[in-house]
Write a protein that holds these residues in place. Structure first.
Motif, PDB file in Angstrom:
ATOM      1  N   GLY A 206     -14.038  11.004  10.828  1.00 49.38           N
ATOM      2  CA  GLY A 206     -14.207  11.864  11.994  1.00 49.38           C
ATOM      3  C   GLY A 206     -13.520  13.208  11.911  1.00 49.38           C
ATOM      4  N   GLY A 207     -13.540  13.860  10.761  1.00 52.66           N
ATOM      5  CA  GLY A 207     -12.898  15.159  10.628  1.00 52.66           C
ATOM      6  C   GLY A 207     -11.413  15.096  10.364  1.00 52.66           C
ATOM      7  N   VAL A 208     -10.894  13.902  10.141  1.00 54.40           N
ATOM      8  CA  VAL A 208      -9.467  13.715   9.849  1.00 54.40           C
ATOM      9  C   VAL A 208      -9.338  13.003   8.508  1.00 54.40           C
ATOM     10  CG1 VAL A 208      -7.358  12.530  10.557  1.00 54.40           C
ATOM     11  CG2 VAL A 208      -8.784  13.645  12.268  1.00 54.40           C
ATOM     12  N   SER A 209      -8.446  13.504   7.670  1.00 51.03           N
ATOM     13  CA  SER A 209      -8.219  12.847   6.386  1.00 51.03           C
ATOM     14  C   SER A 209      -6.752  12.967   6.004  1.00 51.03           C
ATOM     15  CB  SER A 209      -9.088  13.468   5.284  1.00 51.03           C
ATOM     16  OG  SER A 209      -8.767  14.845   5.105  1.00 51.03           O
ATOM     17  N   GLY A 210      -6.347  12.135   5.080  1.00 50.71           N
ATOM     18  CA  GLY A 210      -4.955  12.178   4.653  1.00 50.71           C
ATOM     19  C   GLY A 210      -4.647  11.054   3.697  1.00 50.71           C
ATOM     20  N   GLU A 211      -3.363  10.839   3.501  1.00 50.80           N
ATOM     21  CA  GLU A 211      -2.900   9.778   2.616  1.00 50.80           C
ATOM     22  C   GLU A 211      -1.743   9.043   3.274  1.00 50.80           C
ATOM     23  OE1 GLU A 211      -3.238  10.763  -1.895  1.00 50.80           O
ATOM     24  OE2 GLU A 211      -2.452  12.543  -0.896  1.00 50.80           O
ATOM     25  N   ALA A 212      -1.709   7.746   3.065  1.00 52.03           N
ATOM     26  CA  ALA A 212      -0.570   6.935   3.490  1.00 52.03           C
ATOM     27  C   ALA A 212       0.275   6.656   2.256  1.00 52.03           C
ATOM     28  CB  ALA A 212      -1.045   5.631   4.122  1.00 52.03           C
ATOM     29  N   LEU A 213       1.535   6.978   2.347  1.00 48.05           N
ATOM     30  CA  LEU A 213       2.445   6.827   1.214  1.00 48.05           C
ATOM     31  C   LEU A 213       3.520   5.812   1.571  1.00 48.05           C
ATOM     32  CD1 LEU A 213       3.661   7.811  -1.502  1.00 48.05           C
ATOM     33  CD2 LEU A 213       4.789   9.633  -0.222  1.00 48.05           C
ATOM     34  N   LEU A 214       3.630   4.752   0.784  1.00 52.29           N
ATOM     35  CA  LEU A 214       4.643   3.730   1.022  1.00 52.29           C
ATOM     36  C   LEU A 214       5.625   3.717  -0.137  1.00 52.29           C
ATOM     37  CD1 LEU A 214       4.528   0.413   2.698  1.00 52.29           C
ATOM     38  CD2 LEU A 214       5.242   0.340   0.305  1.00 52.29           C
ATOM     39  N   LEU A 215       6.909   3.825   0.191  1.00 50.60           N
ATOM     40  CA  LEU A 215       7.979   3.789  -0.802  1.00 50.60           C
ATOM     41  C   LEU A 215       8.878   2.600  -0.511  1.00 50.60           C
ATOM     42  CD1 LEU A 215       8.966   7.576  -0.821  1.00 50.60           C
ATOM     43  CD2 LEU A 215       7.434   6.396  -2.402  1.00 50.60           C
ATOM     44  N   LEU A 216       9.077   1.757  -1.499  1.00 54.25           N
ATOM     45  CA  LEU A 216       9.890   0.557  -1.343  1.00 54.25           C
ATOM     46  C   LEU A 216      11.075   0.631  -2.300  1.00 54.25           C
ATOM     47  CD1 LEU A 216      10.083  -2.216   0.068  1.00 54.25           C
ATOM     48  CD2 LEU A 216       8.786  -3.174  -1.850  1.00 54.25           C
ATOM     49  N   ASN A 217      12.276   0.568  -1.729  1.00 56.03           N
ATOM     50  CA  ASN A 217      13.482   0.581  -2.538  1.00 56.03           C
ATOM     51  C   ASN A 217      13.480  -0.625  -3.477  1.00 56.03           C
ATOM     52  OD1 ASN A 217      16.337   0.069  -3.262  1.00 56.03           O
ATOM     53  ND2 ASN A 217      16.731   1.798  -1.899  1.00 56.03           N
ATOM     54  N   ASP A 218      13.777  -0.386  -4.753  1.00 52.00           N
ATOM     55  CA  ASP A 218      13.689  -1.468  -5.741  1.00 52.00           C
ATOM     56  C   ASP A 218      14.642  -2.620  -5.461  1.00 52.00           C
ATOM     57  OD1 ASP A 218      11.665  -0.302  -7.156  1.00 52.00           O
ATOM     58  OD2 ASP A 218      12.953   0.641  -8.649  1.00 52.00           O
ATOM     59  N   SER A 219      15.717  -2.343  -4.743  1.00 47.50           N
ATOM     60  CA  SER A 219      16.656  -3.419  -4.412  1.00 47.50           C
ATOM     61  C   SER A 219      16.059  -4.419  -3.427  1.00 47.50           C
ATOM     62  CB  SER A 219      17.939  -2.826  -3.827  1.00 47.50           C
ATOM     63  OG  SER A 219      17.675  -2.139  -2.614  1.00 47.50           O
ATOM     64  N   SER A 220      14.894  -4.073  -2.855  1.00 47.93           N
ATOM     65  CA  SER A 220      14.272  -4.937  -1.845  1.00 47.93           C
ATOM     66  C   SER A 220      13.471  -6.087  -2.445  1.00 47.93           C
ATOM     67  CB  SER A 220      13.335  -4.109  -0.948  1.00 47.93           C
ATOM     68  OG  SER A 220      13.999  -3.014  -0.352  1.00 47.93           O
ATOM     69  N   PHE A 221      13.046  -5.971  -3.699  1.00 49.02           N
ATOM     70  CA  PHE A 221      12.092  -6.930  -4.253  1.00 49.02           C
ATOM     71  C   PHE A 221      12.630  -8.367  -4.283  1.00 49.02           C
ATOM     72  CE2 PHE A 221      10.109  -3.103  -6.178  1.00 49.02           C
ATOM     73  CZ  PHE A 221       8.831  -3.298  -5.679  1.00 49.02           C
ATOM     74  N   LYS A 222      13.881  -8.524  -4.635  1.00 46.97           N
ATOM     75  CA  LYS A 222      14.437  -9.871  -4.752  1.00 46.97           C
ATOM     76  C   LYS A 222      14.375 -10.599  -3.414  1.00 46.97           C
ATOM     77  CE  LYS A 222      18.517 -12.375  -6.413  1.00 46.97           C
ATOM     78  NZ  LYS A 222      19.881 -12.242  -7.016  1.00 46.97           N
ATOM     79  N   GLU A 223      14.747  -9.910  -2.350  1.00 42.07           N
ATOM     80  CA  GLU A 223      14.760 -10.569  -1.036  1.00 42.07           C
ATOM     81  C   GLU A 223      13.346 -10.764  -0.495  1.00 42.07           C
ATOM     82  OE1 GLU A 223      17.719 -10.282   1.764  1.00 42.07           O
ATOM     83  OE2 GLU A 223      19.010  -8.911   0.653  1.00 42.07           O
ATOM     84  N   ILE A 224      12.443  -9.831  -0.782  1.00 46.09           N
ATOM     85  CA  ILE A 224      11.057 -10.016  -0.357  1.00 46.09           C
ATOM     86  C   ILE A 224      10.459 -11.240  -1.048  1.00 46.09           C
ATOM     87  CG2 ILE A 224       8.727  -9.043  -0.511  1.00 46.09           C
ATOM     88  CD1 ILE A 224       9.930  -6.307  -0.052  1.00 46.09           C
ATOM     89  N   ALA A 225      10.728 -11.380  -2.337  1.00 39.67           N
ATOM     90  CA  ALA A 225      10.226 -12.548  -3.074  1.00 39.67           C
ATOM     91  C   ALA A 225      10.765 -13.841  -2.476  1.00 39.67           C
ATOM     92  CB  ALA A 225      10.621 -12.440  -4.548  1.00 39.67           C
ATOM     93  N   SER A 226      12.051 -13.830  -2.100  1.00 36.50           N
ATOM     94  CA  SER A 226      12.651 -15.024  -1.506  1.00 36.50           C
ATOM     95  C   SER A 226      12.012 -15.346  -0.168  1.00 36.50           C
ATOM     96  CB  SER A 226      14.158 -14.801  -1.341  1.00 36.50           C
ATOM     97  OG  SER A 226      14.756 -15.898  -0.674  1.00 36.50           O
TER      98      SER A 226
END
Length: 334
Positions: A206-226
């Motif tokens: 509808g005449g609007v465009s863009g990008e969604a950017l997600l940044l995840l701190n690498d220290s987060s992966f261990k706890e996300i996996a758990s």
């Protein structure tokens, strides 16, 4: 015709020092203001094209001057010159419409670099910069974007909370119109001392465009996996899968939330991995050519009692600003 310049500082020494540091080959007429209230009066009286502004002054400080310039619609390009070098001070003056920030004491070479970078010796470029500043967000429009983002953010946070069975901490969304160099600084400020993995996903509708950017701190992966009950080895492939899972949840949910509120369906492109285990500056360096002037909505998610930090930025193109403003205008009607 000489370019009118205004230097505002409560220190006579600082005023004179800055005036002497301006390029010798620049045809200018320099005027001085001794404090913020004097500055506003001088702007109205002599209509300077460029203002060099101190922050810490009596009567009205530099922040107050920048706010008054916005509220009163005064057309002047402002470069802040201050000894206050805190990142928060830098960010705040840019949000209030300054085009750049120079640390005191500023030498002639640094000043020349700033002037050359922005091209403000050229009258046409100055006029274009003033025009762009005039398109900055009005407070009412900013509030609406913030509230719309707040609702969509809550929906995305709810999905993440249900998936991980945790309490997701939700911030106040940060909404700004940023030039590419300002966006570069904002992204780098997220966490300059940690490595990060990032995903980007385009959207249009509808005449609007863009990008969604997600940044995840690498220290987060261990706890996300758990939290996701993953039992195997945590290698780079698994981390990529976890990154894509989180990005699909958050980006998909927030775009759906925005779409419903704006009555504007978005088509989403394929997610693209910007990089894994990189400094934010490297992620930005590789992709900043795509990010020019943008409406940026920044959301920083956290999870209570867990070392998980995730930043989501929605970057709407400059061409989208007019359509977005039109779509939300009805919300301002009494």
């Amino acid at each position: 015709m000489s370019t009118p310049i205004l230097i505002c500082d409560d220190s006579k020494l600082a005023r004179r020092q800055l005036a002497r540091s301006l390029p010798d080959d620049w045809d200018i007429k320099v005027e001085f203001a001794e404090h913020g209230l004097d500055c506003i009066e001088k702007i109205k009286e002599i209509s300077p094209e460029i203002l060099f502004l101190d922050l810490n002054m009596p009567h009205l400080d530099g922040y107050g001057v920048l706010q008054a310039i916005q509220e009163q619609g005064l057309n002047v390009l402002t470069v802040v010159v201050s000894g206050d070098i805190q990142p928060s001070a830098h960010q705040r003056v840019m949000e209030l419409g300054a085009i750049d920030f120079i640390r005191k004491p500023c030498d002639a070479q640094k000043l020349e670099e700033i002037i050359t970078h922005h091209g403000i010796k050229d009258k046409a470029i100055r006029a274009n910069l003033v025009h762009k500043l005039g398109e900055q967000l009005e407070p009412e429009i900013r509030d609406i974007y913030q509230e719309i983002a707040n609702v969509a953010m809550g929906q995305a946070g709810d999905l993440l909370a249900r998936l991980l069975n945790v309490f997701v901490e939700l911030p106040i969304p940060n909404v700004n119109v940023l030039e590419v160099n300002e966006l570069h600084m904002a992204l780098q400020a997220i966490d300059a001392n940690a490595t990060t993995s990032g995903v980007c996903q385009g959207f249009i509708g509808g005449g609007v465009s863009g990008e969604a950017l997600l940044l995840l701190n690498d220290s987060s992966f261990k706890e996300i996996a758990s939290l996701m009950k993953y039992q195997g080895e945590l290698n780079q492939k698994v981390e990529l899968e976890l990154l894509m899972d989180v990005s699909n949840i958050l980006i998909g949910a927030i775009l759906t939330g925005l779409s419903r509120q704006l009555d504007m369906p978005f088509s989403q492109g394929h997610p693209v991995v910007l990089g894994q285990h990189c400094e934010v500056s490297e992620l930005v360096k590789a992709n900043k050519s795509r990010w020019q002037r943008t409406l940026a909505i920044e959301i920083s998610y956290g999870i209570e009692h867990h070392n998980i930090n995730c930043d989501l930025m929605l970057l709407f193109t400059e061409d989208s600003l007019k359509t977005l403003k039109y779509k939300v205008a009805y919300l301002l009607d009494d």
